[in-house]
Scaffold this active site. Structure first.
Site, mmCIF file in Angstrom:
data_model
loop_
_atom_site.group_PDB
_atom_site.id
_atom_site.type_symbol
_atom_site.label_atom_id
_atom_site.label_comp_id
_atom_site.label_asym_id
_atom_site.label_seq_id
_atom_site.Cartn_x
_atom_site.Cartn_y
_atom_site.Cartn_z
ATOM 1 N N GLY A 127 -3.418 -8.323 -15.890
ATOM 2 C CA GLY A 127 -3.133 -9.384 -16.866
ATOM 3 C C GLY A 127 -2.117 -9.008 -17.927
ATOM 4 O O GLY A 127 -2.111 -9.590 -19.011
ATOM 5 N N MET A 160 -8.456 -0.284 -16.932
ATOM 6 C CA MET A 160 -8.449 -1.593 -16.268
ATOM 7 C C MET A 160 -8.694 -2.687 -17.306
ATOM 8 O O MET A 160 -9.718 -2.681 -17.988
ATOM 9 C CB MET A 160 -9.541 -1.664 -15.189
ATOM 10 C CG MET A 160 -9.285 -0.804 -13.960
ATOM 11 S SD MET A 160 -7.671 -1.039 -13.180
ATOM 12 C CE MET A 160 -7.691 -2.794 -12.818
ATOM 13 N N GLY A 183 -9.667 -5.778 -8.197
ATOM 14 C CA GLY A 183 -9.883 -6.481 -6.935
ATOM 15 C C GLY A 183 -8.870 -7.580 -6.673
ATOM 16 O O GLY A 183 -8.601 -7.904 -5.522
ATOM 17 N N PHE A 184 -8.321 -8.141 -7.723
ATOM 18 C CA PHE A 184 -7.398 -9.267 -7.544
ATOM 19 C C PHE A 184 -6.294 -9.225 -8.591
ATOM 20 O O PHE A 184 -6.543 -8.807 -9.731
ATOM 21 C CB PHE A 184 -8.157 -10.601 -7.681
ATOM 22 C CG PHE A 184 -9.302 -10.719 -6.714
ATOM 23 C CD1 PHE A 184 -9.086 -11.177 -5.416
ATOM 24 C CD2 PHE A 184 -10.575 -10.321 -7.094
ATOM 25 C CE1 PHE A 184 -10.143 -11.236 -4.515
ATOM 26 C CE2 PHE A 184 -11.646 -10.383 -6.198
ATOM 27 C CZ PHE A 184 -11.428 -10.848 -4.902
ATOM 28 N N ASP A 241 -1.546 -0.894 -5.016
ATOM 29 C CA ASP A 241 -3.001 -1.092 -5.106
ATOM 30 C C ASP A 241 -3.678 -1.014 -3.749
ATOM 31 O O ASP A 241 -3.444 -1.865 -2.890
ATOM 32 C CB ASP A 241 -3.282 -2.493 -5.669
ATOM 33 C CG ASP A 241 -2.996 -2.583 -7.146
ATOM 34 O OD1 ASP A 241 -3.446 -1.718 -7.902
ATOM 35 O OD2 ASP A 241 -2.313 -3.554 -7.547
ATOM 36 N N MET A 263 -8.583 1.872 -5.181
ATOM 37 C CA MET A 263 -9.828 1.152 -5.503
ATOM 38 C C MET A 263 -10.702 1.227 -4.261
ATOM 39 O O MET A 263 -10.936 0.235 -3.567
ATOM 40 C CB MET A 263 -9.496 -0.294 -5.892
ATOM 41 C CG MET A 263 -8.871 -0.389 -7.277
ATOM 42 S SD MET A 263 -8.048 -1.963 -7.570
ATOM 43 C CE MET A 263 -6.468 -1.596 -6.852
ATOM 44 N N HIS A 319 -2.926 3.403 -6.755
ATOM 45 C CA HIS A 319 -4.192 3.097 -7.416
ATOM 46 C C HIS A 319 -5.242 2.881 -6.330
ATOM 47 O O HIS A 319 -5.239 1.847 -5.652
ATOM 48 C CB HIS A 319 -3.988 1.840 -8.278
ATOM 49 C CG HIS A 319 -5.207 1.384 -9.008
ATOM 50 N ND1 HIS A 319 -5.269 0.156 -9.646
ATOM 51 C CD2 HIS A 319 -6.419 1.971 -9.222
ATOM 52 C CE1 HIS A 319 -6.459 0.020 -10.208
ATOM 53 N NE2 HIS A 319 -7.180 1.102 -9.954
ATOM 54 N N ASP A 348 -3.705 -1.845 -16.765
ATOM 55 C CA ASP A 348 -3.557 -2.527 -15.475
ATOM 56 C C ASP A 348 -4.395 -3.805 -15.429
ATOM 57 O O ASP A 348 -5.627 -3.743 -15.436
ATOM 58 C CB ASP A 348 -3.983 -1.567 -14.353
ATOM 59 C CG ASP A 348 -3.707 -2.128 -12.973
ATOM 60 O OD1 ASP A 348 -3.049 -3.178 -12.867
ATOM 61 O OD2 ASP A 348 -4.160 -1.500 -11.988
ATOM 62 N N SER A 353 3.589 -4.195 -10.012
ATOM 63 C CA SER A 353 2.548 -4.036 -8.993
ATOM 64 C C SER A 353 2.909 -4.812 -7.735
ATOM 65 O O SER A 353 3.005 -6.045 -7.749
ATOM 66 C CB SER A 353 1.208 -4.522 -9.547
ATOM 67 O OG SER A 353 0.235 -4.416 -8.524
ATOM 68 N N MET A 393 -7.139 -1.368 -1.758
ATOM 69 C CA MET A 393 -8.492 -1.945 -1.896
ATOM 70 C C MET A 393 -9.199 -1.879 -0.548
ATOM 71 O O MET A 393 -8.602 -2.196 0.475
ATOM 72 C CB MET A 393 -8.399 -3.399 -2.344
ATOM 73 C CG MET A 393 -7.644 -3.589 -3.640
ATOM 74 S SD MET A 393 -7.562 -5.331 -4.059
ATOM 75 C CE MET A 393 -6.540 -5.261 -5.530
ATOM 76 N N HIS A 427 3.859 0.308 -8.608
ATOM 77 C CA HIS A 427 2.395 0.422 -8.558
ATOM 78 C C HIS A 427 1.898 -0.125 -7.222
ATOM 79 O O HIS A 427 2.280 -1.215 -6.797
ATOM 80 C CB HIS A 427 1.811 -0.374 -9.732
ATOM 81 C CG HIS A 427 0.343 -0.216 -9.926
ATOM 82 N ND1 HIS A 427 -0.225 0.857 -10.572
ATOM 83 C CD2 HIS A 427 -0.697 -1.018 -9.575
ATOM 84 C CE1 HIS A 427 -1.532 0.715 -10.616
ATOM 85 N NE2 HIS A 427 -1.857 -0.416 -9.996
HETATM 86 C C1 DX5 Z 1 -6.069 -5.338 -9.910
HETATM 87 C C2 DX5 Z 1 -4.936 -4.393 -9.591
HETATM 88 C C3 DX5 Z 1 -3.719 -4.629 -10.409
HETATM 89 C C4 DX5 Z 1 -3.036 -5.945 -10.128
HETATM 90 C C5 DX5 Z 1 -2.373 -6.387 -11.382
HETATM 91 O O1 DX5 Z 1 -7.192 -4.959 -9.229
HETATM 92 O O2 DX5 Z 1 -5.346 -3.051 -9.823
HETATM 93 O O3 DX5 Z 1 -2.778 -3.566 -10.284
HETATM 94 O O4 DX5 Z 1 -2.074 -5.846 -9.099
HETATM 95 O O5 DX5 Z 1 -1.906 -7.673 -11.200
HETATM 96 P P1 DX5 Z 1 -1.625 -8.660 -12.429
HETATM 97 O O6 DX5 Z 1 -0.584 -7.973 -13.288
HETATM 98 O O7 DX5 Z 1 -1.113 -9.872 -11.769
HETATM 99 O O8 DX5 Z 1 -2.913 -8.849 -13.183
HETATM 100 ZN ZN ZN Z 2 -3.718 -1.471 -9.918
#
Ligand code: DX5
Ligand code: ZN
Length: 223
Positions: free
Chosen positions: A178, A138, A143-144, A36, A69, A67, A176, A9, A38, A34
């Site tokens: 952690g 998820m 978001g983070f 993201d 969001m 992705h 996606d 990501s 937001m 990937h």
């Molecule tokens: C979270 C994102 C993820 C994020 C994953 O909102 O959708 O794709 O980048 O990051 P890690 O792998 O650090 O949790």
């Molecule tokens: Zn993502």
């Protein structure tokens, strides 16, 4: 038996060295990149959008897994496709007309993904599962980056895999949030096909080696 895919990501990359970070992914065994998006509305954070994607597209040799969001993602499907998305994933929670949006994505030429927040049950997909190319489960609240993996994701993944098999769907299951070396194997055993990894890859001493290790897990889902 298909081999699982690894999707680093970009959110966790060092943006002062964006070209080098993308080069690292290009050289690695990663399958997708990937990306993201937001909007500060669907999620409480703002990341990057179309113009950065265009630049990333020029640098990346891997398919780009976008992705979204964002609220009203249907307004931006064609624009993200044009900017370089190979997979476009929208959130079920952001789409009152999910069936229509899935077909809109496919008509754009991208693969269609649907993401589910941790609290959203998999049965929301029952009537669309055979049209979807990918379900993004998820495993953190979106978001983070860098959040703690939510363990409920494991039974949820098993449940989703059952639904996919019984409906003869070809959908891949992507996890996606952690994800890292500590939980990759159990996720693959539960039925995951794509592992997104942000901080566990870009925060590692040797990101390429971490990607190789994530790719090397042999745990295959037992059909
Ligand atoms: C979270 C994102 C993820 C994020 C994953 O909102 O959708 O794709 O980048 O990051 P890690 O792998 O650090 O949790
Ligand atoms: Zn993502």
């Amino acid at each position: 038996m298909r081999k699982h895919l690894i999707a680093p990501s970009l959110l966790a990359a060092d943006f002062t060295r964006l070209a080098e970070e993308i080069d690292l992914v290009n050289r690695s065994e990663a399958d997708w990149l990937h990306y993201d998006v937001m909007d500060g509305r669907f999620v409480p954070n703002i990341s990057f959008g179309l113009v950065i994607l265009e630049a990333v597209r020029k640098m990346s040799t891997k398919p780009i897994d976008v992705h979204l969001m964002i609220v009203e993602p249907e307004k931006y499907v064609e624009a993200f496709r044009k900017a370089g998305a190979d997979v476009i994933t929208v959130h079920a929670e952001a789409c009152p007309h999910l069936h229509r949006t899935i077909h809109q994505i496919k008509e754009s030429g991208a693969k269609a993904g649907v993401a589910l927040n941790p609290h959203t049950p998999v049965n929301i997909l029952e009537n669309v599962i055979e049209h979807i190319d990918l379900v993004c489960v998820m495993s953190v609240n979106p978001g983070f980056g860098g959040q703690k993996f939510i363990y409920q994701t494991l039974p949820k993944t098993r449940q989703l895999k059952e639904m996919i098999i019984s409906s003869n769907s070809q959908a891949l299951i992507e996890i996606d949030g952690g994800v890292g070396l500590h939980n990759a194997e159990s996720l693959l055993q539960a039925g995951a096909d794509v592992l997104v990894a942000g901080n566990s890859v870009f925060g590692a001493k040797d990101p390429e080696a971490t990607i190789r290790q994530l790719k090397a897990f042999e745990a295959v889902f037992d059909y």
